[in-house]
Design an enzyme around this catalytic site. Structure first.
Site, PDB file in Angstrom:
ATOM      1  N   CYS A  96       0.835  -1.205   0.000  1.00  0.00           N
ATOM      2  CA  CYS A  96       0.000   0.000   0.000  1.00  0.00           C
ATOM      3  C   CYS A  96       0.876   1.264   0.000  1.00  0.00           C
ATOM      4  O   CYS A  96       1.535   1.539  -0.989  1.00  0.00           O
ATOM      5  CB  CYS A  96      -0.993  -0.045   1.161  1.00  0.00           C
ATOM      6  N   HIS A 112      -3.746  -5.040   0.510  1.00  0.00           N
ATOM      7  CA  HIS A 112      -3.240  -5.490   1.819  1.00  0.00           C
ATOM      8  C   HIS A 112      -3.317  -7.009   1.929  1.00  0.00           C
ATOM      9  O   HIS A 112      -4.250  -7.548   2.533  1.00  0.00           O
ATOM     10  CB  HIS A 112      -4.038  -4.828   2.954  1.00  0.00           C
ATOM     11  N   GLU A 132      -1.698  -8.905   3.837  1.00  0.00           N
ATOM     12  CA  GLU A 132      -1.566  -9.366   5.236  1.00  0.00           C
ATOM     13  C   GLU A 132      -2.925  -9.522   5.897  1.00  0.00           C
ATOM     14  O   GLU A 132      -3.037 -10.144   6.947  1.00  0.00           O
ATOM     15  CB  GLU A 132      -0.658  -8.397   6.024  1.00  0.00           C
TER      16      GLU A 132
END
Ligand code: MN
Length: 223
Positions: free
Chosen positions: A100, A201, A203
């Site tokens: 990001c 994202h 994660e």
């Protein structure tokens, strides 16, 4: 054990790292080391095998020689830290994984620029902040992965990713190439020598092995 450095973010007077990054790296077999604005980079970086540049607020447009029109949550200390860590990592030939804001500031560090606000800058039917509003980390918009890219070894040609950003790459830096785009042309992933960076994202999507696989691949490249 592989040790990955993560420059911290500042929230409410605290130096922080989001747990999701640390857990995704741990699942990939790596330890996380928080890098602070006061850290001695010349002492810490040589003890690390890779650097993850995480998400955060917007990059101050002065770093790509533009006036601030639509950039928000600027933090000069975080910009200085990220830029210093990126340049030190490049010097030491450490693999970089940008996420990001991490993708955006790697592009700026290498001489590129940013779209300061996607909805004001381009005509698009996609909402790149859809995941901020929906709180659904597994849903967002589709991307197309460029065939022949390194990312194409990890993800299918077409896949849905989340989307928490209002900025994006405008001028792509020398040394980077596009590895994925959204339908509206917004750059969603880039790569270069020892660099992979994504605009979404992953994660927050590690329940899907394809997205955990991005962390597994990064840690493997740090060996
Ligand atoms: Mn997006």
């Amino acid at each position: 054990m592989i040790r990955i450095g993560i420059p911290c973010r500042t929230i409410d007077g605290r130096y922080v790292v989001n747990r999701d990054y640390v857990q995704a790296l741990a699942k990939a077999g790596a330890d996380s080391v928080l890098i602070l604005p006061t850290s001695d980079l010349s002492a810490i970086l040589p003890t690390l095998q890779g650097i993850l540049i995480p998400g955060g607020g917007d990059v101050d447009p002065t770093h790509y020689e533009e006036a601030n029109t639509m950039s928000d949550y600027l933090d000069s200390e975080t910009d200085r830290l990220d830029l210093a860590v990126i340049h030190a990592a490049l010097d030491l030939k450490l693999p970089l994984f940008g996420i990001c804001r991490g993708l955006q500031i790697i592009n700026v560090a290498l001489g590129g620029s940013l779209i300061q606000d996607i909805p004001s800058a381009i005509q698009t039917t996609l909402d790149h902040q859809v995941s901020v509003k929906s709180h659904l980390a597994m849903k967002g918009h589709g991307i197309h992965v460029v065939s022949g890219s390194r990312l194409a070894n990890l993800l299918p040609e077409s896949i849905e990713v989340n989307s928490y950003h209002h900025q994006a790459i405008k001028k792509l830096a020398d040394g980077l190439s596009v590895s994925a785009k959204a339908d509206d042309g917004i750059i969603e992933a880039v790569e270069g020598t020892r660099i992979l960076a994504v605009q979404w994202h992953p994660e927050r999507m590690t329940s899907d092995p394809l997205f955990q696989g991005l962390f597994d691949d990064f840690v493997k490249r740090c060996l």
